[in-house]
Design a protein around this motif. Sequence first.
Motif, PDB file in Angstrom:
ATOM      1  N   VAL A 197       0.824  -1.202   0.000  1.00  0.00           N
ATOM      2  CA  VAL A 197       0.000   0.000   0.000  1.00  0.00           C
ATOM      3  C   VAL A 197       0.859   1.254   0.000  1.00  0.00           C
ATOM      4  O   VAL A 197       0.563   2.225  -0.697  1.00  0.00           O
ATOM      5  N   ASN A 198       1.929   1.242   0.786  1.00  0.00           N
ATOM      6  CA  ASN A 198       2.792   2.410   0.918  1.00  0.00           C
ATOM      7  C   ASN A 198       3.987   2.271  -0.008  1.00  0.00           C
ATOM      8  O   ASN A 198       4.718   1.275   0.044  1.00  0.00           O
ATOM      9  N   ALA A 199       4.196   3.273  -0.854  1.00  0.00           N
ATOM     10  CA  ALA A 199       5.269   3.202  -1.849  1.00  0.00           C
ATOM     11  C   ALA A 199       6.624   2.968  -1.205  1.00  0.00           C
ATOM     12  O   ALA A 199       7.468   2.252  -1.748  1.00  0.00           O
ATOM     13  N   GLU A 200       6.844   3.528  -0.012  1.00  0.00           N
ATOM     14  CA  GLU A 200       8.155   3.390   0.629  1.00  0.00           C
ATOM     15  C   GLU A 200       8.424   1.969   1.126  1.00  0.00           C
ATOM     16  O   GLU A 200       9.564   1.614   1.418  1.00  0.00           O
ATOM     17  N   ASP A 201       7.373   1.119   1.194  1.00  0.00           N
ATOM     18  CA  ASP A 201       7.552  -0.256   1.666  1.00  0.00           C
ATOM     19  C   ASP A 201       7.950  -1.218   0.554  1.00  0.00           C
ATOM     20  O   ASP A 201       8.399  -2.335   0.827  1.00  0.00           O
ATOM     21  N   ARG A 202       7.786  -0.817  -0.689  1.00  0.00           N
ATOM     22  CA  ARG A 202       7.939  -1.764  -1.796  1.00  0.00           C
ATOM     23  C   ARG A 202       9.354  -2.309  -1.911  1.00  0.00           C
ATOM     24  O   ARG A 202       9.541  -3.476  -2.275  1.00  0.00           O
ATOM     25  N   ASP A 203      10.339  -1.490  -1.625  1.00  0.00           N
ATOM     26  CA  ASP A 203      11.726  -1.931  -1.788  1.00  0.00           C
ATOM     27  C   ASP A 203      12.404  -2.267  -0.464  1.00  0.00           C
ATOM     28  O   ASP A 203      13.600  -2.555  -0.442  1.00  0.00           O
ATOM     29  N   LYS A 204      11.653  -2.242   0.632  1.00  0.00           N
ATOM     30  CA  LYS A 204      12.238  -2.611   1.920  1.00  0.00           C
ATOM     31  C   LYS A 204      12.473  -4.120   1.976  1.00  0.00           C
ATOM     32  O   LYS A 204      11.745  -4.897   1.353  1.00  0.00           O
ATOM     33  N   PRO A 205      13.478  -4.568   2.732  1.00  0.00           N
ATOM     34  CA  PRO A 205      13.650  -6.015   2.928  1.00  0.00           C
ATOM     35  C   PRO A 205      12.396  -6.608   3.571  1.00  0.00           C
ATOM     36  O   PRO A 205      11.782  -5.992   4.437  1.00  0.00           O
ATOM     37  N   LYS A 206      12.014  -7.797   3.131  1.00  0.00           N
ATOM     38  CA  LYS A 206      10.814  -8.450   3.649  1.00  0.00           C
ATOM     39  C   LYS A 206      11.222  -9.649   4.504  1.00  0.00           C
ATOM     40  O   LYS A 206      12.112 -10.418   4.129  1.00  0.00           O
ATOM     41  N   SER A 207      10.546  -9.803   5.639  1.00  0.00           N
ATOM     42  CA  SER A 207      10.913 -10.891   6.551  1.00  0.00           C
ATOM     43  C   SER A 207      10.207 -12.204   6.228  1.00  0.00           C
ATOM     44  O   SER A 207      10.688 -13.275   6.592  1.00  0.00           O
ATOM     45  N   GLN A 208       9.073 -12.158   5.519  1.00  0.00           N
ATOM     46  CA  GLN A 208       8.335 -13.390   5.253  1.00  0.00           C
ATOM     47  C   GLN A 208       8.954 -14.167   4.084  1.00  0.00           C
ATOM     48  O   GLN A 208       9.487 -13.579   3.147  1.00  0.00           O
TER      49      GLN A 208
END
Length: 221
Positions: A197-208
Amino acid sequence: MSHKLRLYIDELAPQTAYALPAGHAVRLVYVVSGGLRITGDALQATLGANSAYTSAAALQLNSGHLATLVLRWELTAAATAAALANGPGVSSRLLLEAAMMLDSSRQYLLRGDRVDFPPGGEALTHTHQGGGIRCLLSGGIDIHTQGTLHHYAPLDPWFEAGPDPVYAAAAKNEASAFARVMILPRELLGKSSISYVNAEDRDKPKSQKYQVFIDTPIALP
């Protein structure tokens, strides 16, 4: 066109069996623990823990020397009654059912997968392109959606419609995992269904982490 997605839990004592009829259902079985031998028309498969199988054919499911716990998802027309498994040494109950409006002019796929989180893991606020039922396998998880918070423990189920934004926070002191089945547009075959939903989250490392068992086109029942 109105459909229902149902999740059952079937428990088999050692060396027991039950039958699943052919009919107007799209079905996936997932072995939580123990093991199954599955037989049907011109097919035979053996499933261990953390494996899944899908077929519209009539099936016979036999447990081996261990007690076996099975999660069973079925997509049916809305008017179709729930179908508990039965047989000596077999216990079955309906965990959850959810209504799904699916367009008969569109093509769909069934995806069965598993999502794992490390202690303190999270799924940043996201949506999916289709609905599905999840069931927690281990650990714990908090689901934040539409202004509500729900906590789930092992073998608790929940439904996510797809377009509603969801934030998921896994238990802080242990690893967590859930299994799920989603009904998705067929053009997503082999592709992720998630959107952040948030553009800034798209390129963050994902834990799942994801483990896909079944990703296959289906005909609506």
